[in-house]
Every structure is written in C-alpha cells, then in structure tokens.
Design an enzyme around this catalytic site. Structure first.
Site, PDB file in Angstrom:
ATOM      1  N   TYR A 137       0.830  -1.211   0.000  1.00  0.00           N
ATOM      2  CA  TYR A 137       0.000   0.000   0.000  1.00  0.00           C
ATOM      3  C   TYR A 137       0.864   1.261   0.000  1.00  0.00           C
ATOM      4  CZ  TYR A 137      -4.745   1.864   0.668  1.00  0.00           C
ATOM      5  OH  TYR A 137      -5.965   2.460   0.492  1.00  0.00           O
TER       6      TYR A 137
ATOM      7  N   LYS B 160      -3.830   7.846   3.153  1.00  0.00           N
ATOM      8  CA  LYS B 160      -5.025   7.526   3.935  1.00  0.00           C
ATOM      9  C   LYS B 160      -4.891   8.016   5.382  1.00  0.00           C
ATOM     10  CE  LYS B 160      -7.835   5.516   1.050  1.00  0.00           C
ATOM     11  NZ  LYS B 160      -9.112   6.200   0.680  1.00  0.00           N
TER      12      LYS B 160
END
Length: 255
Positions: free
Chosen positions: A154, A161
């Site tokens: 990620y 995020k």
C-alpha cells in the site's frame, strides 16, 4: 419510508458497478434518496453509462478534484439538479504506480504529492466546495482503509489515507458548529477496479476471512455501502470525527 427518504446526496467515485460508490448510490436510491454523481475527463462517459444501471438514472456533473475551476463551479452545477445537499460521499483515491507495490523508499515527491492531493486533500476540497449547499444535519462520509498500520504494497497510499483520516477529524472540528457531520468508513479489502490497480493487492486480503471473526467476502461491497448509508442518515445525529470499521472485525484482532 426509507432510511434516506427525501435526502439529496452527491456521490463521487462511481466508475464501475463493482465500485463501492456505485453500491452506495444504489442503496441510497432504494432508501429514498435523490442522487447526483460526479465524474470528469475520459471517465465521464463511463460514469454516465454505469449510472444507467442504477434504479434511477441520476445526473452526472463534472468534477476534477484537482481543478480549482471545477471546485469553484461545483455548487452551481449541482444546483442545476437540486437546490441543496443533505450528504456528500467521498470515494476518491489515486496514487501513481511508482509509489505503490513495494516502492515506498524509491517514491519521488512529485508522485507522492499527487497521491496526497487526490487521496487526502480532496476531502477538504470537496467538503468546502459542497458547503454552500449543506445545512444543519448534513453529513460528509468518506471511505478509508485503516491507516494505523503499514500494509503490504500500500506504501504511499497508506500515508495518504493517514492524512485523509486526520483531514476528516479537522473537518469535523471546523464544520461541526454549522451542524455538518464528517465521518469515515474503514472497509476491509474489496475487489474494486481501484483495488485491482494496486500491484500485489492480493497480499492485503490474504488471510482476511480467516482472521476476521465474522468472516469477510472481498467481492461484496454491500456491507460497506450500508454503513455509509447509515452515516448519511439521521440515525447518527451526534456522531462526527468517527471511523466506523466494516471489516468483519479484523481490526480488533491481534496477529
């Protein structure tokens, strides 16, 4: 009466019928809401085509969250279809491949900046652009992937995020006095088009169904969409700055 009866909602991020945003729009319409979608550029025609698969074909207004002109004109464009908004759904995220899939250390600022602008700052930009249409009782809901952890592959999207989640808390602080709630739904891995664009995404949901007490179906976006619908409704009138986990309970378990 449906859970969202009479609500006017703006939903971003509908690209395919596998998109979480598509299921949010579908469920919202089934629960009595009127929906307006956003899209831009080459994706605009795709969104318009996918919109026809919803129970009621909604209008689609142009919005590129990196364009100050589009943001400035958003309220006017939405007013062509409704005079106010009761809710806004942020389902926008993007990071160049160069900062995903194991490229954390080699990620360059220009690409990281793109990820942060589109995936984090855009929440503030969208909320401010929609603000003239929202009043007391309105709700902004965004979608996140639990940013407390460093997930495999990620990389800089995980950092984006984390910024996204912090942005939601500050928005909750500054929009709260106007009666506008800001909350997020942290979903487990869902096999959307966006997820499939992350190199090695399968590593993120490896073992998830076994570790989640309730189990987890990565092909089913309905549970996430229901949580978003609930936060858009009047059933959480005193909840803001919150992150609701819809992941089968995975987040609460030890490793």
């Amino acid at each position: 009466m449906g859970l969202l009866d009479g609500k006017k909602l703006l939903v971003t991020g509908v690209l395919m019928d596998s998109s979480i945003a598509f299921h949010v729009a579908r469920l919202a319409q089934q629960e009595g809401a009127e929906v307006v979608l956003t899209s831009f550029g080459r994706q605009l025609r795709l969104t318009q085509a996918i919109a026809k698969r919803l129970p009621v074909t909604p209008p689609v207004v142009e919005l590129d969250v990196t364009s100050s002109d589009d943001l400035d004109q958003l309220a006017g464009r939405v007013r062509e279809h409704t005079d106010h908004l009761d809710g806004v759904v942020h389902s926008i995220g993007f990071a160049p491949q160069s900062v995903l899939g194991g490229n954390f250390l080699s990620g360059q600022w220009e690409d990281v900046a793109t990820a942060l602008q589109i995936s984090a700052y855009s929440l503030k930009a969208l909320a401010v652009a929609s603000r003239p249409l929202m009043g007391r009782g309105s709700s902004v809901v965004g979608l996140t992937f639990d940013a407390r952890y460093a997930w495999p592959v990620y990389d800089w999207m995980g950092v984006a995020k984390a910024a996204f989640e912090s942005t939601a808390r500050y928005l909750a602080r500054d929009l709260g006095p106007e009666g506008i709630r800001v909350n997020l739904v942290a979903a487990g891995p869902v096999h959307t088009t966006a997820a499939k664009s992350i190199p090695g995404f399968e590593k993120m949901d490896d073992g998830w169904p076994e570790r989640a007490p309730l189990g987890w179906d990565a092909s089913d976006a309905e549970p996430t969409a229901r949580a978003v619908a609930a936060l858009l409704s009047d059933w959480f009138p005193a909840t803001t700055g919150e992150i609701v986990h819809v992941d089968g309970g995975f987040h609460a378990m030890g490793f």
